[in-house]
Write a protein that holds these residues in place. Structure first.
Motif, short mmCIF file in Angstrom:
data_model
loop_
_atom_site.label_atom_id
_atom_site.label_comp_id
_atom_site.label_asym_id
_atom_site.label_seq_id
_atom_site.Cartn_x
_atom_site.Cartn_y
_atom_site.Cartn_z
N VAL A 63 0.83 -1.20 0.00
CA VAL A 63 0.00 0.00 0.00
C VAL A 63 0.87 1.25 0.00
CG1 VAL A 63 -1.66 1.33 1.36
CG2 VAL A 63 -1.98 -1.13 1.07
N THR A 64 1.97 1.23 0.75
CA THR A 64 2.87 2.37 0.77
C THR A 64 3.48 2.62 -0.61
OG1 THR A 64 3.40 1.93 3.10
CG2 THR A 64 4.90 3.36 1.88
N LEU A 65 3.88 1.54 -1.29
CA LEU A 65 4.44 1.70 -2.64
C LEU A 65 3.40 2.24 -3.61
CD1 LEU A 65 6.57 -1.58 -2.96
CD2 LEU A 65 7.38 0.74 -2.53
N LEU A 66 2.16 1.78 -3.51
CA LEU A 66 1.11 2.29 -4.39
C LEU A 66 0.84 3.77 -4.14
CD1 LEU A 66 -1.44 -0.69 -4.35
CD2 LEU A 66 0.11 -0.04 -6.20
N ILE A 67 0.85 4.16 -2.87
CA ILE A 67 0.61 5.58 -2.55
C ILE A 67 1.75 6.44 -3.08
CG2 ILE A 67 0.41 7.23 -0.66
CD1 ILE A 67 -1.09 5.13 0.92
N ILE A 71 1.42 9.42 -5.85
CA ILE A 71 1.80 10.81 -5.59
C ILE A 71 2.80 11.30 -6.63
CG2 ILE A 71 2.94 12.33 -3.94
CD1 ILE A 71 1.81 10.63 -1.70
N PHE A 72 3.80 10.48 -6.95
CA PHE A 72 4.81 10.85 -7.96
C PHE A 72 4.51 10.14 -9.28
CE2 PHE A 72 6.75 10.99 -3.74
CZ PHE A 72 7.21 12.30 -3.70
N SER A 187 -4.38 6.79 -10.98
CA SER A 187 -4.39 6.44 -9.56
C SER A 187 -4.34 7.69 -8.68
CB SER A 187 -3.20 5.53 -9.24
OG SER A 187 -1.96 6.20 -9.48
N GLN A 188 -3.84 8.80 -9.20
CA GLN A 188 -3.85 10.04 -8.43
C GLN A 188 -5.28 10.49 -8.17
OE1 GLN A 188 -1.51 12.70 -10.85
NE2 GLN A 188 0.43 11.98 -9.99
N ILE A 189 -6.15 10.36 -9.18
CA ILE A 189 -7.55 10.74 -9.00
C ILE A 189 -8.23 9.81 -8.00
CG2 ILE A 189 -9.74 11.08 -10.19
CD1 ILE A 189 -8.16 11.65 -12.73
N SER A 190 -7.96 8.52 -8.10
CA SER A 190 -8.56 7.56 -7.17
C SER A 190 -8.12 7.83 -5.74
CB SER A 190 -8.20 6.13 -7.57
OG SER A 190 -8.63 5.84 -8.89
N LEU A 191 -6.82 8.13 -5.56
CA LEU A 191 -6.32 8.43 -4.22
C LEU A 191 -6.92 9.72 -3.67
CD1 LEU A 191 -4.35 7.70 -1.93
CD2 LEU A 191 -2.60 9.01 -3.13
N THR A 192 -7.07 10.72 -4.52
CA THR A 192 -7.65 11.99 -4.08
C THR A 192 -9.10 11.81 -3.65
OG1 THR A 192 -6.19 13.18 -5.58
CG2 THR A 192 -8.10 14.36 -4.74
N ILE A 193 -9.86 11.05 -4.44
CA ILE A 193 -11.26 10.80 -4.09
C ILE A 193 -11.36 10.05 -2.77
CG2 ILE A 193 -13.35 9.59 -4.80
CD1 ILE A 193 -12.63 10.21 -7.68
N ALA A 194 -10.51 9.04 -2.57
CA ALA A 194 -10.56 8.27 -1.32
C ALA A 194 -10.24 9.14 -0.12
CB ALA A 194 -9.59 7.09 -1.42
#
Length: 227
Positions: A63-67, A71-72, A187-194
């Motif tokens: 999960v840390t690697l995905l985040i 982000i980058f 994945s940036q959009i998915s992370l922002t929505i979450a």
């Protein structure tokens, strides 16, 4: 006259029973080792227990690697997600075989072309890698321009072709856009929505809970039943 008989002084028992009582057993040492860290906070106790779980630590690392990759995303995306190339291009095959046939630590990508031969049964043209036109891959290679975190202008990417040729590790869509790069940027959009959903739920839930507990009465009963 009564004679006083002195009893001989008894020596302390130094037999195996005394040694057994003096030596702490594993059962007695276990509680001491358990509480050897002293008073610990609840967070420390949870983290110490969580570290013992192999599946939990593995999930935390993934999960840390995905985040971090989300982000980058522009740095990890090998291609410009808006660049259009051949539609429905198949994924490029990564090979550790050098053009001369020897093993190479540097991976290569060979384009798939028609070999000029035909299948003896279906008479369809056969395709294969073109060893005369290799594309070397590497880390921290130049590519399309972007802004890291929207601030720092860069053109270096984590992985890609050394000479800047387009590569598609997962192929392209119907518009010829690289699927892997679009997935990383998406994945940036998915992370922002979450994160927005969690923050909004926490804020609303906190205010509703405070109001319900402060006012009490029917409002508190209704909120508890509803939640």
């Amino acid at each position: 006259m009564t004679d006083i008989v002195e009893k001989p002084a008894t020596k302390p028992d130094t037999g195996p029973r005394t040694a057994e009582l003096a030596t702490p057993t594993a059962a007695n040492a276990a509680p001491a080792g358990r509480f050897a860290h002293g008073n610990e906070s609840y967070r420390t106790l949870v983290w110490r227990r969580f570290r013992r779980s192999v599946m939990g630590m593995t999930g935390l690392v993934l999960v840390t690697l995905l985040i971090v990759m989300a982000i980058f995303g522009d740095f990890f995306a090998p291609m410009d997600p808006k660049r259009q190339d051949i539609p429905f291009a198949p994924p490029d095959h990564i090979s550790f075989e050098a053009p001369d046939g020897s093993f190479s630590l540097m991976p290569y990508v060979y384009p798939i072309v028609e070999t000029g031969e035909f299948d003896p049964v279906t008479f369809q043209p056969l395709v294969g890698p073109d060893k005369t036109n290799p594309t070397a891959l590497g880390f921290f290679v130049p590519g399309h321009n972007f802004r890291l975190l929207g601030l720092i202008p860069m053109n270096v990417h984590f992985f890609g072709s050394v000479d800047g040729r387009p590569i598609h590790f997962l192929g392209t869509d119907k518009f010829g856009r690289d699927i892997l790069s679009r997935g990383i940027i998406g994945s940036q959009i998915s992370l922002t929505i979450a994160l927005d959903v969690v923050a909004l739920t926490t804020i609303i839930g906190t205010f509703v809970g405070i109001a319900s507990g402060y006012l009490g009465g029917k409002l508190d009963i209704w909120v508890q039943r509803f939640v």
